[in-house]
Design a protein around this motif. Sequence first.
Motif, PDB file in Angstrom:
ATOM      1  N   LEU A 210       8.993   4.660 -13.596  1.00  0.00           N
ATOM      2  CA  LEU A 210       8.071   4.344 -12.353  1.00  0.00           C
ATOM      3  C   LEU A 210       7.042   5.330 -12.404  1.00  0.00           C
ATOM      4  O   LEU A 210       5.735   4.931 -11.866  1.00  0.00           O
ATOM      5  N   ARG A 211       7.035   6.636 -12.478  1.00  0.00           N
ATOM      6  CA  ARG A 211       6.255   7.631 -12.111  1.00  0.00           C
ATOM      7  C   ARG A 211       5.064   7.434 -13.211  1.00  0.00           C
ATOM      8  O   ARG A 211       3.857   7.458 -12.976  1.00  0.00           O
ATOM      9  N   ASP A 212       5.371   7.134 -14.616  1.00  0.00           N
ATOM     10  CA  ASP A 212       4.390   7.038 -15.494  1.00  0.00           C
ATOM     11  C   ASP A 212       3.723   5.439 -15.274  1.00  0.00           C
ATOM     12  O   ASP A 212       2.483   5.667 -15.810  1.00  0.00           O
ATOM     13  N   MET A 213       4.531   4.626 -14.956  1.00  0.00           N
ATOM     14  CA  MET A 213       3.699   3.204 -14.842  1.00  0.00           C
ATOM     15  C   MET A 213       2.865   3.062 -13.683  1.00  0.00           C
ATOM     16  O   MET A 213       1.875   2.566 -13.666  1.00  0.00           O
ATOM     17  N   LEU A 214       3.218   3.826 -12.611  1.00  0.00           N
ATOM     18  CA  LEU A 214       2.624   3.920 -11.237  1.00  0.00           C
ATOM     19  C   LEU A 214       1.511   4.730 -10.946  1.00  0.00           C
ATOM     20  O   LEU A 214       0.702   4.835  -9.978  1.00  0.00           O
ATOM     21  N   ASN A 215       1.699   5.689 -11.584  1.00  0.00           N
ATOM     22  CA  ASN A 215       1.070   7.031 -11.353  1.00  0.00           C
ATOM     23  C   ASN A 215       0.948   7.320  -9.905  1.00  0.00           C
ATOM     24  O   ASN A 215       0.208   7.914  -9.234  1.00  0.00           O
ATOM     25  N   LEU A 216       2.451   7.426  -9.392  1.00  0.00           N
ATOM     26  CA  LEU A 216       2.613   7.889  -8.091  1.00  0.00           C
ATOM     27  C   LEU A 216       3.748   8.932  -7.979  1.00  0.00           C
ATOM     28  O   LEU A 216       4.420   8.934  -8.845  1.00  0.00           O
ATOM     29  N   PRO A 217       3.789   9.666  -6.962  1.00  0.00           N
ATOM     30  CA  PRO A 217       4.783  10.666  -6.936  1.00  0.00           C
ATOM     31  C   PRO A 217       5.990   9.793  -6.474  1.00  0.00           C
ATOM     32  O   PRO A 217       6.345   8.937  -5.876  1.00  0.00           O
ATOM     33  N   VAL A 218       7.369  10.104  -7.330  1.00  0.00           N
ATOM     34  CA  VAL A 218       8.403   9.466  -7.314  1.00  0.00           C
ATOM     35  C   VAL A 218       9.610  10.581  -7.013  1.00  0.00           C
ATOM     36  O   VAL A 218       9.697  11.588  -7.895  1.00  0.00           O
ATOM     37  N   HIS A 219      10.373  10.318  -5.950  1.00  0.00           N
ATOM     38  CA  HIS A 219      11.199  11.676  -5.633  1.00  0.00           C
ATOM     39  C   HIS A 219      12.672  10.803  -5.833  1.00  0.00           C
ATOM     40  O   HIS A 219      12.873   9.667  -5.530  1.00  0.00           O
ATOM     41  N   LEU A 220      13.667  11.753  -6.276  1.00  0.00           N
ATOM     42  CA  LEU A 220      14.879  11.248  -6.232  1.00  0.00           C
ATOM     43  C   LEU A 220      15.782  11.865  -5.064  1.00  0.00           C
ATOM     44  O   LEU A 220      15.532  12.930  -4.682  1.00  0.00           O
ATOM     45  N   TRP A 221      16.544  11.096  -4.531  1.00  0.00           N
ATOM     46  CA  TRP A 221      16.950  11.444  -3.325  1.00  0.00           C
ATOM     47  C   TRP A 221      18.805  11.025  -3.337  1.00  0.00           C
ATOM     48  O   TRP A 221      19.072   9.990  -3.794  1.00  0.00           O
ATOM     49  N   ASP A 222      19.453  11.826  -2.940  1.00  0.00           N
ATOM     50  CA  ASP A 222      21.197  11.891  -3.138  1.00  0.00           C
ATOM     51  C   ASP A 222      21.326  10.542  -2.251  1.00  0.00           C
ATOM     52  O   ASP A 222      21.151  10.393  -0.968  1.00  0.00           O
ATOM     53  N   GLU A 223      22.051   9.703  -2.857  1.00  0.00           N
ATOM     54  CA  GLU A 223      22.435   8.483  -2.268  1.00  0.00           C
ATOM     55  C   GLU A 223      24.132   8.420  -2.050  1.00  0.00           C
ATOM     56  O   GLU A 223      24.344   7.288  -1.854  1.00  0.00           O
ATOM     57  N   ARG A 224      24.747   9.464  -2.317  1.00  0.00           N
ATOM     58  CA  ARG A 224      26.191   9.355  -2.133  1.00  0.00           C
ATOM     59  C   ARG A 224      26.588   8.648  -0.795  1.00  0.00           C
ATOM     60  O   ARG A 224      26.034   8.934   0.234  1.00  0.00           O
ATOM     61  N   LEU A 225      27.323   7.390  -1.061  1.00  0.00           N
ATOM     62  CA  LEU A 225      27.919   6.740   0.047  1.00  0.00           C
ATOM     63  C   LEU A 225      27.120   5.895   0.869  1.00  0.00           C
ATOM     64  O   LEU A 225      27.629   5.484   1.652  1.00  0.00           O
ATOM     65  N   THR A 226      25.723   5.561   0.526  1.00  0.00           N
ATOM     66  CA  THR A 226      24.891   4.843   1.224  1.00  0.00           C
ATOM     67  C   THR A 226      25.271   3.424   0.907  1.00  0.00           C
ATOM     68  O   THR A 226      25.349   2.626   2.042  1.00  0.00           O
TER      69      THR A 226
ATOM     70  N   GLU B  37       0.795  -1.215   0.044  1.00  0.00           N
ATOM     71  CA  GLU B  37      -0.077  -0.083   0.008  1.00  0.00           C
ATOM     72  C   GLU B  37       0.847   1.260  -0.180  1.00  0.00           C
ATOM     73  O   GLU B  37       0.644   2.275   0.888  1.00  0.00           O
ATOM     74  N   VAL B  38       1.814   1.240  -0.835  1.00  0.00           N
ATOM     75  CA  VAL B  38       2.761   2.344  -1.024  1.00  0.00           C
ATOM     76  C   VAL B  38       1.960   3.485  -1.784  1.00  0.00           C
ATOM     77  O   VAL B  38       1.317   3.375  -2.848  1.00  0.00           O
ATOM     78  N   GLU B  39       2.362   4.928  -1.173  1.00  0.00           N
ATOM     79  CA  GLU B  39       1.793   5.840  -1.818  1.00  0.00           C
ATOM     80  C   GLU B  39       2.754   6.990  -2.492  1.00  0.00           C
ATOM     81  O   GLU B  39       2.470   7.917  -3.066  1.00  0.00           O
ATOM     82  N   GLU B  40       4.107   6.330  -2.185  1.00  0.00           N
ATOM     83  CA  GLU B  40       4.987   7.432  -2.759  1.00  0.00           C
ATOM     84  C   GLU B  40       6.299   6.493  -3.062  1.00  0.00           C
ATOM     85  O   GLU B  40       6.515   5.652  -2.091  1.00  0.00           O
ATOM     86  N   ILE B  41       7.062   7.038  -3.812  1.00  0.00           N
ATOM     87  CA  ILE B  41       8.451   6.123  -3.968  1.00  0.00           C
ATOM     88  C   ILE B  41       9.608   7.223  -4.032  1.00  0.00           C
ATOM     89  O   ILE B  41       9.632   8.357  -4.385  1.00  0.00           O
ATOM     90  N   VAL B  42      10.845   6.634  -3.329  1.00  0.00           N
ATOM     91  CA  VAL B  42      12.119   7.437  -3.354  1.00  0.00           C
ATOM     92  C   VAL B  42      13.311   6.422  -3.829  1.00  0.00           C
ATOM     93  O   VAL B  42      13.269   5.412  -3.902  1.00  0.00           O
ATOM     94  N   VAL B  43      13.833   7.190  -4.931  1.00  0.00           N
ATOM     95  CA  VAL B  43      14.714   6.475  -5.742  1.00  0.00           C
ATOM     96  C   VAL B  43      15.987   7.129  -5.633  1.00  0.00           C
ATOM     97  O   VAL B  43      16.258   8.538  -5.579  1.00  0.00           O
ATOM     98  N   GLY B  44      16.918   6.260  -4.795  1.00  0.00           N
ATOM     99  CA  GLY B  44      18.544   6.980  -4.871  1.00  0.00           C
ATOM    100  C   GLY B  44      19.054   7.317  -6.132  1.00  0.00           C
ATOM    101  O   GLY B  44      18.955   6.908  -7.181  1.00  0.00           O
ATOM    102  N   LEU B  45      19.447   8.728  -5.920  1.00  0.00           N
ATOM    103  CA  LEU B  45      20.254   9.262  -7.087  1.00  0.00           C
ATOM    104  C   LEU B  45      21.715   9.301  -6.930  1.00  0.00           C
ATOM    105  O   LEU B  45      22.062   9.974  -5.949  1.00  0.00           O
TER     106      LEU B  45
END
Length: 138
Positions: free
Chosen positions: A81-97, A51-59
């Motif tokens: 993902l945004r087009d396929m799922l019609n959900l908000p998709v955010h990019l998040w700085d993933e340096r060194l994770t 039941e996810v309503e938002e997605i965060v993708v590591g950038l």
Amino acid sequence: MRIMGLDYGDRKIGVAVSDMFGWTAQGLEVVERRRDGAEMQRIADLVREQEVEEIVVGLPKNMNGSIGPRGDICIAFADQLRDMLNLPVHLWDERLTTVSAERTLLEADVSRKKRRQVVDKMAASLILQNYLDSKSKR
């Protein structure tokens, strides 16, 4: 409201999901990337199941903050993902994770074989937790 975090790699996609309150991130699974694109369907299934309503993708950014070829690939993935799922998709700085996840697993004395199995899931958890923490500070 649950939020999903994704660590998009060359061969695997680490998946994490938040609790219902959006406070903590838990690693969920690692999805293998395939030539037939089946990973997109698996992510869609997880979005429905959790039941996810938002997605965060590591950038992945370069250390100077610029975006290189790997970052462009992640941006295209987020758009897909945004087009396929019609959900908000955010990019998040993933340096060194991934480095941080690997270091944590080493300190916990996790075997090399087990590390390979969980490092992507753990990196996704770190990406998502950093995003959740930044939201709670606002």
